[in-house]
Design a protein around this motif. Structure first.
Motif, short mmCIF file in Angstrom:
data_model
loop_
_atom_site.label_atom_id
_atom_site.label_comp_id
_atom_site.label_asym_id
_atom_site.label_seq_id
_atom_site.Cartn_x
_atom_site.Cartn_y
_atom_site.Cartn_z
N ILE A 189 0.84 -1.21 0.00
CA ILE A 189 0.00 0.00 0.00
C ILE A 189 0.87 1.25 0.00
N LEU A 190 1.96 1.24 0.77
CA LEU A 190 2.88 2.38 0.79
C LEU A 190 3.50 2.60 -0.60
N LEU A 191 3.90 1.51 -1.26
CA LEU A 191 4.47 1.62 -2.60
C LEU A 191 3.44 2.13 -3.60
N LEU A 192 2.20 1.68 -3.45
CA LEU A 192 1.14 2.17 -4.33
C LEU A 192 0.93 3.67 -4.14
N PHE A 193 0.93 4.11 -2.90
CA PHE A 193 0.75 5.54 -2.61
C PHE A 193 1.86 6.37 -3.26
N TRP A 194 3.06 5.83 -3.24
CA TRP A 194 4.21 6.53 -3.82
C TRP A 194 4.17 6.52 -5.35
N ALA A 195 3.70 5.38 -5.92
CA ALA A 195 3.78 5.20 -7.37
C ALA A 195 2.57 5.72 -8.13
N MET A 196 1.40 5.73 -7.50
CA MET A 196 0.17 6.07 -8.21
C MET A 196 0.12 7.55 -8.58
N PRO A 197 -0.34 7.89 -9.77
CA PRO A 197 -0.54 9.30 -10.14
C PRO A 197 -1.52 9.97 -9.18
N GLY A 198 -1.11 11.10 -8.63
CA GLY A 198 -1.95 11.81 -7.68
C GLY A 198 -2.10 11.12 -6.35
N ASN A 199 -1.27 10.10 -6.09
CA ASN A 199 -1.32 9.33 -4.84
C ASN A 199 -2.69 8.69 -4.60
N ALA A 200 -3.42 8.44 -5.68
CA ALA A 200 -4.76 7.86 -5.55
C ALA A 200 -4.68 6.40 -5.16
#
Length: 623
Positions: A189-200
């Protein structure tokens, strides 16, 4: 906008939550009233879930999302709390609520003599609420909150009989082992927050980002594998499977709920819910497929040598979850839908088997199948419905398990995975073998010494009958060659051709396992008593010594480190503190002796001080 039941899906988890709050407020005095409150809440949730499911039958597969509550707004990053309805979670809502309702109804009879019956139903309601909240979560952070709440509820229910040391140990083991997997999910989840456009972090944005190739394959693989680690913990896949059989220390209705529709289903659902991430990472799909295949065969072989009726079914669950993961690992539309299809059918026949086992335990007050026998004539409803569940689990035509297991095996061949197909077929043989062994020793042969066994009351047998019917008919939603469920889940027409070779081989494997099991154990309970503890049978009975290996390699070294750190804390850290304390107290006591109030003492001390000062001054000049 036209009215839809889906826009009020938040009511589905609300009913069991209200039940939990009411039963907690009423306390132990609720007794039977509390049991019916919990059952009524589960029934209302099922009715509403069924309405949403029927509403989705004629519609497209597109998700409908409601995110009205702004939960966090920090540094321009906003996180909403809401709910989302898709075809996938509409199906899951029906599975969870129906099984939960039947388990609640069954528990009215099974738990009737327990002094904490109202507490039990309160915990079950909280458990159901947690799983339903997880299913309809609109973003992965919200899912993670309910994911952890599901873990807490499993701890409470596995350790419900806390006065038993085994129950306490099993509850702690389940909580700790699954936390290992949860760390993987948290990092993902932390990696997704970092990688996702707009932290979505909502599922719609995740779908768009990974389907559109906005995340590079290497990072996608890392995130997918970390998510899978979380699923491995919850769904009892190797090597984090050890908690699941020990969870049998909880009341049998909870075993049915955990194994059929809640905790272990959460891991498979997580992979399905984040399937876009896995499809963007072929390496992660390979990991999922091979871990699932190994677990399916590994657990099936262990079940062959177990003697506790619930532990046999527990290892069966681990094996069947491996089948689901194996299918998900193919990375295709049909592989995905076959895994969900098996989750769907497995929920009914596995709940049936556990509740049937509970009916047997309720009658004979034993769990060792070698001490049972001849129950068919005394418990006809339990025996017949249990046979239906066993045949469905074995994957024999025309029971539900045949259709879903056949879909997985057919897709294995279609995907060009002959090794995985062979592993699945061998696991199917072992499944039929150990279920035949269980059934023969419990229901056939000579009667045990306990001649007082009798059929369970209607409140317990009615759920068995309903689940028995579902274990027969639920497989017909997805015929080979006409995958209605697959098309409905994806919202598009999916072509599939019936593979008669797979159909014949899978039935042959099931029939071979049944035949061998009957030949070996058909003489009754005495055949089971002659089993040896040595050789391969001993290895299987001791579960390949995985727990012992963990104890030697992980637990014992950590305990040793703990003892060393404890000694350091006691003798070094505390020792320094105690030394300073003793020095301070000593100086204080010496000072007290000087404060006598006698002028002669003060004069003497002053003189000694002057002499000492003079000596020090002279010494400084000399040197």
């Amino acid at each position: 906008m036209d009215y839809t039941y889906s826009q009020h899906a938040w009511l589905i988890p609300l009913f069991p939550l209200l039940s939990f709050l009411i039963l907690t407020a009423m306390g132990r005095g609720a007794k039977k009233t509390g049991a019916w409150i919990g059952t009524a809440a589960a029934f209302l949730s099922f009715v509403f879930a069924a309405l949403i499911f029927m509403e989705r039958l004629d519609g497209a597969a597109a998700a409908r999302t409601w995110e009205e509550w702004k939960w966090l707004d920090i540094a321009g990053i906003t996180l909403h709390m809401g709910y989302e309805i898709t075809n996938l979670n509409a199906l899951m809502l029906v599975i969870v609520t129906l099984v939960s309702f039947l388990v609640n109804l069954y528990s009215i009879g099974y738990m009737s003599d327990d002094d904490r019956i109202s507490t039990f139903f309160a915990y079950v309601s909280l458990f159901t609420f947690s799983m339903l909240g997880l299913v309809i979560s609109s973003n992965i952070v919200m899912l993670y909150i309910f994911w952890e709440l599901v873990g807490v509820c499993s701890f409470l229910l596995i350790g419900f009989w806390y006065f038993k040391p085994e129950a306490k140990a099993a509850a702690k083991k389940a909580f700790i082992v699954t936390r290992i997997g949860d760390v993987g999910l948290f990092i993902a989840i932390l990696l997704l927050f970092w990688a996702m456009p707009g932290n979505a972090l909502d599922f719609t944005s995740i779908h768009n980002a990974f389907e559109g190739g906005e995340i590079n394959e290497g990072l996608a693989a890392l995130i997918a594998i970390l998510i899978f680690i979380g699923a491995v913990g919850k769904s009892g896949q190797f090597p984090l499977h050890t908690w699941l059989p020990d969870a049998m220390e909880g009341p049998t209705p909870i075993s049915a709920l955990i194994h059929a529709a809640t905790m272990v289903a959460a891991g498979v659902y997580l992979v399905a819910r984040t399937y876009d991430i896995f499809q963007a990472a072929p390496v992660a799909l390979e990991v999922v497929a091979y871990v699932g295949a190994f677990t399916a065969l590994f657990a099936a072989t262990i079940a062959v040598a177990q003697n506790d009726i619930k532990r046999i079914l527990a290892y069966s669950t681990v094996s069947q979850l491996g089948y689901m993961m194996l299918s998900m690992g193919f990375g295709s539309d049909l592989g995905y839908s076959a895994g969900i299809f098996h989750l769907f059918t497995h929920a009914f026949f596995k709940a049936l088997l556990f509740l049937g086992a509970g009916s047997v335990i309720h009658a004979v007050h034993k769990q060792d199948i070698r001490e049972m026998g001849g129950l068919f004539g005394k418990m006809r409803i339990t025996a017949v419905t249990f046979a239906i569940g066993a045949l469905a689990l074995a994957g024999l035509f025309p029971f539900a398990g045949f259709w879903s297991k056949d879909a997985i095996l057919a897709e294995a061949l279609h995907a060009g995975r002959p090794l995985l197909f062979a592993v699945g077929l061998i696991a199917a043989f072992f499944t039929a073998f150990y279920m035949t062994r269980l059934y023969v020793l419990v229901f056939l042969g000579k009667s045990s010494e306990d001649d007082h066994a009798h059929e369970s009351p209607l409140v317990m047998t009615l759920p068995l009958i309903i689940l028995g019917v579902l274990a027969v008919i639920s497989g017909f939603v997805n015929f080979p060659g006409e995958p209605w469920l697959a098309g409905w889940l994806w919202g598009e027409t999916i072509e599939e051709h019936a593979n008669w070779n797979v159909i014949l081989l899978s039935n042959a494997a099931a029939l071979a396992g049944i035949a061998l099991g009957y030949v070996v154990f058909g003489r009754g309970r005495q055949a089971g008593n002659r089993e040896t503890a040595g050789g391969w049978h001993g290895v299987l009975r001791n579960k390949y010594y995985i727990d012992e290996i963990y104890e030697a390699v992980i637990v014992t070294p950590y305990k040793a480190i703990g003892h060393i750190l404890h000694a350091f804390d006691v003798y070094v850290v505390d020792g320094i503190v105690k030394l300073l304390t003793a020095a301070t107290v000593g100086i204080g006591r010496a000072g007290i002796k000087l404060q006598t109030g006698q002028l002669q003492t003060y004069g003497l001390v002053t003189l000694l001080g002057l002499v000492l000062f003079a000596v020090l001054l002279a010494g400084r000049r000399f040197f």
